[in-house]
Design a protein around this motif. Structure first.
Motif, PDB file in Angstrom:
ATOM      1  N   ASP A   1       0.813  -1.224   0.000  1.00 41.69           N
ATOM      2  CA  ASP A   1       0.000   0.000   0.000  1.00 41.69           C
ATOM      3  C   ASP A   1       0.844   1.270   0.000  1.00 41.69           C
ATOM      4  O   ASP A   1       0.455   2.270  -0.596  1.00 41.69           O
ATOM      5  CB  ASP A   1      -0.921   0.008   1.222  1.00 41.69           C
ATOM      6  N   ASP A   2       1.944   1.238   0.685  1.00 40.66           N
ATOM      7  CA  ASP A   2       2.758   2.454   0.843  1.00 40.66           C
ATOM      8  C   ASP A   2       3.971   2.386  -0.072  1.00 40.66           C
ATOM      9  O   ASP A   2       5.103   2.177   0.362  1.00 40.66           O
ATOM     10  CB  ASP A   2       3.182   2.598   2.306  1.00 40.66           C
ATOM     11  N   ILE A   3       3.720   2.581  -1.368  1.00 38.28           N
ATOM     12  CA  ILE A   3       4.783   2.517  -2.371  1.00 38.28           C
ATOM     13  C   ILE A   3       5.282   3.927  -2.670  1.00 38.28           C
ATOM     14  O   ILE A   3       4.482   4.863  -2.832  1.00 38.28           O
ATOM     15  CB  ILE A   3       4.285   1.857  -3.667  1.00 38.28           C
TER      16      ILE A   3
ATOM     17  N   LYS B   1       6.962   1.558   2.388  1.00 42.05           N
ATOM     18  CA  LYS B   1       7.135   0.129   2.631  1.00 42.05           C
ATOM     19  C   LYS B   1       7.736  -0.567   1.405  1.00 42.05           C
ATOM     20  O   LYS B   1       8.310  -1.650   1.520  1.00 42.05           O
ATOM     21  CB  LYS B   1       5.793  -0.519   2.976  1.00 42.05           C
ATOM     22  N   ALA B   2       7.539   0.050   0.246  1.00 35.89           N
ATOM     23  CA  ALA B   2       8.122  -0.451  -0.999  1.00 35.89           C
ATOM     24  C   ALA B   2       8.566   0.756  -1.812  1.00 35.89           C
ATOM     25  O   ALA B   2       7.975   1.836  -1.720  1.00 35.89           O
ATOM     26  CB  ALA B   2       7.117  -1.272  -1.785  1.00 35.89           C
ATOM     27  N   ILE B   3       9.629   0.551  -2.599  1.00 34.97           N
ATOM     28  CA  ILE B   3      10.172   1.652  -3.395  1.00 34.97           C
ATOM     29  C   ILE B   3      10.400   1.188  -4.814  1.00 34.97           C
ATOM     30  O   ILE B   3      11.005   0.148  -5.052  1.00 34.97           O
ATOM     31  CB  ILE B   3      11.515   2.154  -2.819  1.00 34.97           C
ATOM     32  N   THR B   4       9.912   1.979  -5.777  1.00 34.55           N
ATOM     33  CA  THR B   4      10.259   1.739  -7.165  1.00 34.55           C
ATOM     34  C   THR B   4      11.366   2.710  -7.552  1.00 34.55           C
ATOM     35  O   THR B   4      11.325   3.893  -7.198  1.00 34.55           O
ATOM     36  CB  THR B   4       9.035   1.890  -8.085  1.00 34.55           C
ATOM     37  N   VAL B   5      12.359   2.181  -8.235  1.00 34.69           N
ATOM     38  CA  VAL B   5      13.502   2.968  -8.685  1.00 34.69           C
ATOM     39  C   VAL B   5      13.819   2.547 -10.126  1.00 34.69           C
ATOM     40  O   VAL B   5      13.532   1.418 -10.524  1.00 34.69           O
ATOM     41  CB  VAL B   5      14.749   2.762  -7.805  1.00 34.69           C
ATOM     42  N   ASN B   6      14.412   3.454 -10.889  1.00 36.66           N
ATOM     43  CA  ASN B   6      14.816   3.161 -12.271  1.00 36.66           C
ATOM     44  C   ASN B   6      16.335   3.224 -12.394  1.00 36.66           C
ATOM     45  O   ASN B   6      16.860   3.961 -13.220  1.00 36.66           O
ATOM     46  CB  ASN B   6      14.175   4.167 -13.236  1.00 36.66           C
ATOM     47  N   PRO B   7      17.052   2.454 -11.626  1.00 35.04           N
ATOM     48  CA  PRO B   7      18.513   2.632 -11.551  1.00 35.04           C
ATOM     49  C   PRO B   7      19.270   1.807 -12.571  1.00 35.04           C
ATOM     50  O   PRO B   7      18.760   0.845 -13.145  1.00 35.04           O
ATOM     51  CB  PRO B   7      18.818   2.110 -10.152  1.00 35.04           C
ATOM     52  N   VAL B   8      20.544   2.165 -12.770  1.00 33.93           N
ATOM     53  CA  VAL B   8      21.501   1.225 -13.359  1.00 33.93           C
ATOM     54  C   VAL B   8      22.081   0.422 -12.194  1.00 33.93           C
ATOM     55  O   VAL B   8      21.907   0.780 -11.032  1.00 33.93           O
ATOM     56  CB  VAL B   8      22.599   1.961 -14.144  1.00 33.93           C
ATOM     57  N   GLU B   9      22.770  -0.648 -12.502  1.00 38.94           N
ATOM     58  CA  GLU B   9      23.185  -1.584 -11.461  1.00 38.94           C
ATOM     59  C   GLU B   9      24.005  -0.946 -10.331  1.00 38.94           C
ATOM     60  O   GLU B   9      23.691  -1.140  -9.146  1.00 38.94           O
ATOM     61  CB  GLU B   9      23.954  -2.741 -12.082  1.00 38.94           C
ATOM     62  N   PRO B  10      25.062  -0.194 -10.640  1.00 37.08           N
ATOM     63  CA  PRO B  10      25.871   0.359  -9.533  1.00 37.08           C
ATOM     64  C   PRO B  10      25.058   1.258  -8.604  1.00 37.08           C
ATOM     65  O   PRO B  10      25.258   1.249  -7.384  1.00 37.08           O
ATOM     66  CB  PRO B  10      26.963   1.160 -10.260  1.00 37.08           C
ATOM     67  N   ASP B  11      24.126   2.023  -9.173  1.00 37.59           N
ATOM     68  CA  ASP B  11      23.299   2.904  -8.343  1.00 37.59           C
ATOM     69  C   ASP B  11      22.410   2.083  -7.411  1.00 37.59           C
ATOM     70  O   ASP B  11      22.261   2.397  -6.228  1.00 37.59           O
ATOM     71  CB  ASP B  11      22.439   3.806  -9.215  1.00 37.59           C
ATOM     72  N   SER B  12      21.803   1.051  -7.969  1.00 41.74           N
ATOM     73  CA  SER B  12      20.921   0.222  -7.145  1.00 41.74           C
ATOM     74  C   SER B  12      21.692  -0.455  -6.019  1.00 41.74           C
ATOM     75  O   SER B  12      21.213  -0.531  -4.879  1.00 41.74           O
ATOM     76  CB  SER B  12      20.228  -0.835  -8.006  1.00 41.74           C
ATOM     77  N   ILE B  13      22.864  -0.937  -6.321  1.00 42.65           N
ATOM     78  CA  ILE B  13      23.686  -1.561  -5.276  1.00 42.65           C
ATOM     79  C   ILE B  13      23.980  -0.552  -4.173  1.00 42.65           C
ATOM     80  O   ILE B  13      23.882  -0.861  -2.972  1.00 42.65           O
ATOM     81  CB  ILE B  13      24.988  -2.114  -5.896  1.00 42.65           C
ATOM     82  N   GLY B  14      24.303   0.689  -4.564  1.00 46.21           N
ATOM     83  CA  GLY B  14      24.556   1.736  -3.578  1.00 46.21           C
ATOM     84  C   GLY B  14      23.324   2.067  -2.756  1.00 46.21           C
ATOM     85  O   GLY B  14      23.412   2.310  -1.535  1.00 46.21           O
ATOM     86  N   GLN B  15      22.156   2.051  -3.393  1.00 47.79           N
ATOM     87  CA  GLN B  15      20.916   2.358  -2.670  1.00 47.79           C
ATOM     88  C   GLN B  15      20.556   1.251  -1.679  1.00 47.79           C
ATOM     89  O   GLN B  15      20.135   1.531  -0.548  1.00 47.79           O
ATOM     90  CB  GLN B  15      19.792   2.573  -3.697  1.00 47.79           C
TER      91      GLN B  15
ATOM     92  N   THR C   1      15.670  -2.986   6.649  1.00 44.39           N
ATOM     93  CA  THR C   1      15.782  -4.280   5.985  1.00 44.39           C
ATOM     94  C   THR C   1      14.433  -4.901   5.625  1.00 44.39           C
ATOM     95  O   THR C   1      14.386  -6.019   5.132  1.00 44.39           O
ATOM     96  CB  THR C   1      16.543  -5.266   6.889  1.00 44.39           C
ATOM     97  N   ASP C   2      13.340  -4.167   5.885  1.00 44.06           N
ATOM     98  CA  ASP C   2      12.033  -4.732   5.543  1.00 44.06           C
ATOM     99  C   ASP C   2      11.364  -3.992   4.384  1.00 44.06           C
ATOM    100  O   ASP C   2      10.159  -4.085   4.196  1.00 44.06           O
ATOM    101  CB  ASP C   2      11.108  -4.726   6.767  1.00 44.06           C
ATOM    102  N   VAL C   3      12.148  -3.269   3.600  1.00 38.56           N
ATOM    103  CA  VAL C   3      11.600  -2.542   2.463  1.00 38.56           C
ATOM    104  C   VAL C   3      11.663  -3.422   1.213  1.00 38.56           C
ATOM    105  O   VAL C   3      12.635  -4.149   0.983  1.00 38.56           O
ATOM    106  CB  VAL C   3      12.368  -1.214   2.229  1.00 38.56           C
ATOM    107  N   THR C   4      10.613  -3.365   0.400  1.00 33.81           N
ATOM    108  CA  THR C   4      10.533  -4.110  -0.861  1.00 33.81           C
ATOM    109  C   THR C   4      10.970  -3.206  -2.008  1.00 33.81           C
ATOM    110  O   THR C   4      10.513  -2.061  -2.113  1.00 33.81           O
ATOM    111  CB  THR C   4       9.092  -4.596  -1.105  1.00 33.81           C
ATOM    112  N   TRP C   5      11.831  -3.737  -2.870  1.00 34.23           N
ATOM    113  CA  TRP C   5      12.356  -2.960  -3.999  1.00 34.23           C
ATOM    114  C   TRP C   5      11.666  -3.394  -5.286  1.00 34.23           C
ATOM    115  O   TRP C   5      11.729  -4.555  -5.667  1.00 34.23           O
ATOM    116  CB  TRP C   5      13.870  -3.153  -4.124  1.00 34.23           C
ATOM    117  N   LEU C   6      11.028  -2.445  -5.952  1.00 29.67           N
ATOM    118  CA  LEU C   6      10.330  -2.707  -7.213  1.00 29.67           C
ATOM    119  C   LEU C   6      11.148  -2.053  -8.330  1.00 29.67           C
ATOM    120  O   LEU C   6      10.971  -0.880  -8.634  1.00 29.67           O
ATOM    121  CB  LEU C   6       8.911  -2.147  -7.169  1.00 29.67           C
ATOM    122  N   LEU C   7      12.046  -2.820  -8.926  1.00 33.90           N
ATOM    123  CA  LEU C   7      13.025  -2.260  -9.857  1.00 33.90           C
ATOM    124  C   LEU C   7      12.702  -2.640 -11.303  1.00 33.90           C
ATOM    125  O   LEU C   7      11.678  -3.263 -11.576  1.00 33.90           O
ATOM    126  CB  LEU C   7      14.426  -2.708  -9.454  1.00 33.90           C
TER     127      LEU C   7
END
Length: 390
Positions: free
Chosen positions: A163-165, A221-235, A245-251
Motif C-alpha cells: 500500500d505504501d509505495i 514500505k516499498a520503493i520503485t527505482v529506475n537505476p543502473v546496477e551500480p546505483d541500485s547496489i549503492g541504494q 531491511t524490511d523494504v521491498t524494492w520494485l526495480l
C-alpha cells in the motif's frame, strides 16, 4: 547517463547534409545498420552482437534470396554528436535499407527526425529514451523503461499487496515526463497513488543515504527505482546501513543480471523485476533454447540486451523473407509498415512495426525476484504480467 541531451540542433544541421533514398544494389549485399553504445560510461554491446549472430547464421544458410546481409554496427560512444555521426555513416554512407538491433541511451532522440527525413525504419533491440517509443520510424522490440515501471508498480500493488509505495527517480535528459506518465498509468488502472516521490536522485551518486533516510521517514514500505546496477547496489547498501531491511524494492530490467544478483547480499524484503523478455536465467526454458544456443556458439553474454538484439534480427529476417521483388530501403519500409504481428515465446506481446505514429506496444513482463542471500534470480510467476488495455 548524467549528460543532458541538448544537441537536437546538431542532428538537424547534420540531417540537412544527408541524402535520401539510398539503397543497396539489386544483386549486392543487403546492408543493415545499427547505432549502439559500444564504448563510454554505459555500454550495451550484446544487442548488436546478437543481431550479427542471427544474420551470420542466415548468411551461412544461403542468405535472403541468395543475397547476403552485411551488418554494420556503429558505436555512438554514449555521445550525442557521435550518435548523429553514426546514423549518418550507416544511413547515408553505407546506404542501409533499415536499422536493426540498435541499443543506445540517446540515439533515438538524436536521430528520430533524421530517420524520418531519410525514410528509413529502425527496430532497436533495446529502446531506452522516450523518443524510441514515440516516433513513426522507430519500433523497439523491448518493453522499455516506462512500461517497465508501470509493470513493476502493478506487481507491487496488485500481487504483493503493497500500500505504501514510493518512487525514487533517476532522471536523464527529458525522461521525467515519460516516468510520470508511467506512474499515472498505474494510478489510472489501480486508483492508487504513490506515498512519496523524489525525482532528484542522481545517476552515479556517491552516497544515497539522504534519499534513503527521507524515503524511510515518509513511511515507504516499498520503493520503485529506475537505476543502473551500480546505483541500485549503492541504494540497497545505504538502506542496509540504516537498518532498513524490511523494504521491498520494485526495480526495472536494468538491474536484471547475474552479476547484480551476486553483488547483493541483503535485498531487504526482496528485489522484484518484470523481465522484459522470458527470464534468461531460467536455463531450461524452451522459450530461450534457440537464443541460448546461438549466443553460446558465438560467445555472446546471456543478457536481456542480447535477447533484444536476437529478436530484432529474427523479426526483421521474417519480414525480409516474405518480400517479393527488389529489396531496397523503400520496399523494406513498405514491408515493415504492412507486416502482420509476429508472436514469439520469448516475449508476452506480439511484435508489429505497422503504420502507427508511435510504437510502444510491448506491454508484458515476467516477474522475477532476488531474495536476501540467494545470489540468483527466481521466477515468481507462471505467466506474463500484462498492462491491462485502457
Amino acid at each position: 547517463m548524467r549528460k543532458t541531451l541538448p544537441v537536437l540542433a546538431i542532428a538537424v544541421l547534420l540531417a540537412a547534409a544527408g541524402c535520401a533514398g539510398s539503397e543497396a544494389g539489386a544483386n549486392g549485399p543487403i546492408v543493415v545498420g545499427s547505432v549502439n553504445a559500444l564504448s563510454g560510461a554505459a555500454t550495451f554491446p550484446e544487442a548488436s552482437q546478437a543481431a550479427k549472430a542471427v544474420f551470420d547464421a542466415a548468411n551461412a544458410a544461403g542468405g535472403v534470396g541468395g543475397r547476403k546481409i552485411e551488418y554494420k554496427a556503429i558505436d555512438d560512444k554514449g555521445d550525442p554528436a557521435a550518435a548523429a555521426a553514426a546514423a549518418r555513416e550507416v544511413v547515408g554512407g553505407d546506404q542501409a535499407v533499415a536499422l536493426v538491433g540498435s541499443s543506445s541511451l540517446i540515439e533515438c532522440e538524436i536521430n528520430e527526425k533524421y530517420y524520418e527525413q531519410q525514410k528509413i525504419l529502425s527496430m532497436p533491440g533495446v529502446g531506452v529514451d522516450p523518443a524510441c517509443f514515440s516516433s513513426p520510424n522507430i519500433a523497439p522490440v523491448n518493453v522499455g523503461p516506462f512500461h517497465d515501471m508501470t509493470l513493476t508498480l502493478l506487481y507491487g500493488s496488485e500481487v504483493l499487496k503493497q500500500d505504501d509505495i514510493c518512487a525514487l527517480l533517476e532522471i536523464a535528459g527529458n525522461t521525467l515526463p515519460a516516468y510520470q506518465a508511467a506512474i499515472a498509468e498505474w494510478t489510472k488502472i489501480t486508483g492508487k497513488k504513490l506515498k512519496y516521490v523524489d525525482s532528484t536522485v542522481p545517476y552515479g551518486g556517491s552516497d544515497y543515504t539522504p534519499y534513503i533516510v527521507k524515503a524511510r521517514a515518509a513511511g515507504c514500505k516499498a520503493i520503485t527505482v529506475n537505476p543502473v546496477e551500480p546505483d541500485s547496489i549503492g541504494q540497497l547498501k545505504a538502506a542496509q546501513a540504516q537498518g532498513w531491511t524490511d523494504v521491498t524494492w520494485l526495480l526495472l530490467t536494468s538491474v536484471y543480471s547475474e552479476n547484480y544478483a551476486k553483488a547483493i547480499s541483503n535485498a531487504g524484503a526482496g528485489v522484484y523485476v518484470p523481465a522484459e523478455f522470458y527470464p534468461f536465467t531460467d536455463a531450461a526454458a524452451p522459450a530461450n533454447k534457440d537464443w541460448r544456443e546461438l549466443m553460446a556458439k558465438n560467445g555472446i553474454p546471456l543478457t536481456s540486451f542480447s535477447q533484444g538484439g536476437y529478436l530484432a534480427a529474427k523479426y526483421f529476417l521474417a519480414v525480409l523473407r516474405g518480400m517479393k521483388g527488389d529489396i531496397t530501403r523503400e520496399t523494406v519500409s513498405k514491408a515493415l509498415r504492412e507486416m502482420q504481428p509476429i508472436s514469439d515465446p520469448m516475449v508476452g506481446t506480439p511484435y508489429v512495426f505497422g503504420p502507427a505514429q508511435a510504437h510502444h506496444d510491448n506491454t508484458a513482463g515476467w516477474p522475477i525476484k532476488l531474495a536476501t542471500g540467494a545470489g540468483k534470480w527466481e521466477l515468481v510467476a507462471q505467466d506474463w504480467l500484462r498492462i491491462p488495455q485502457q
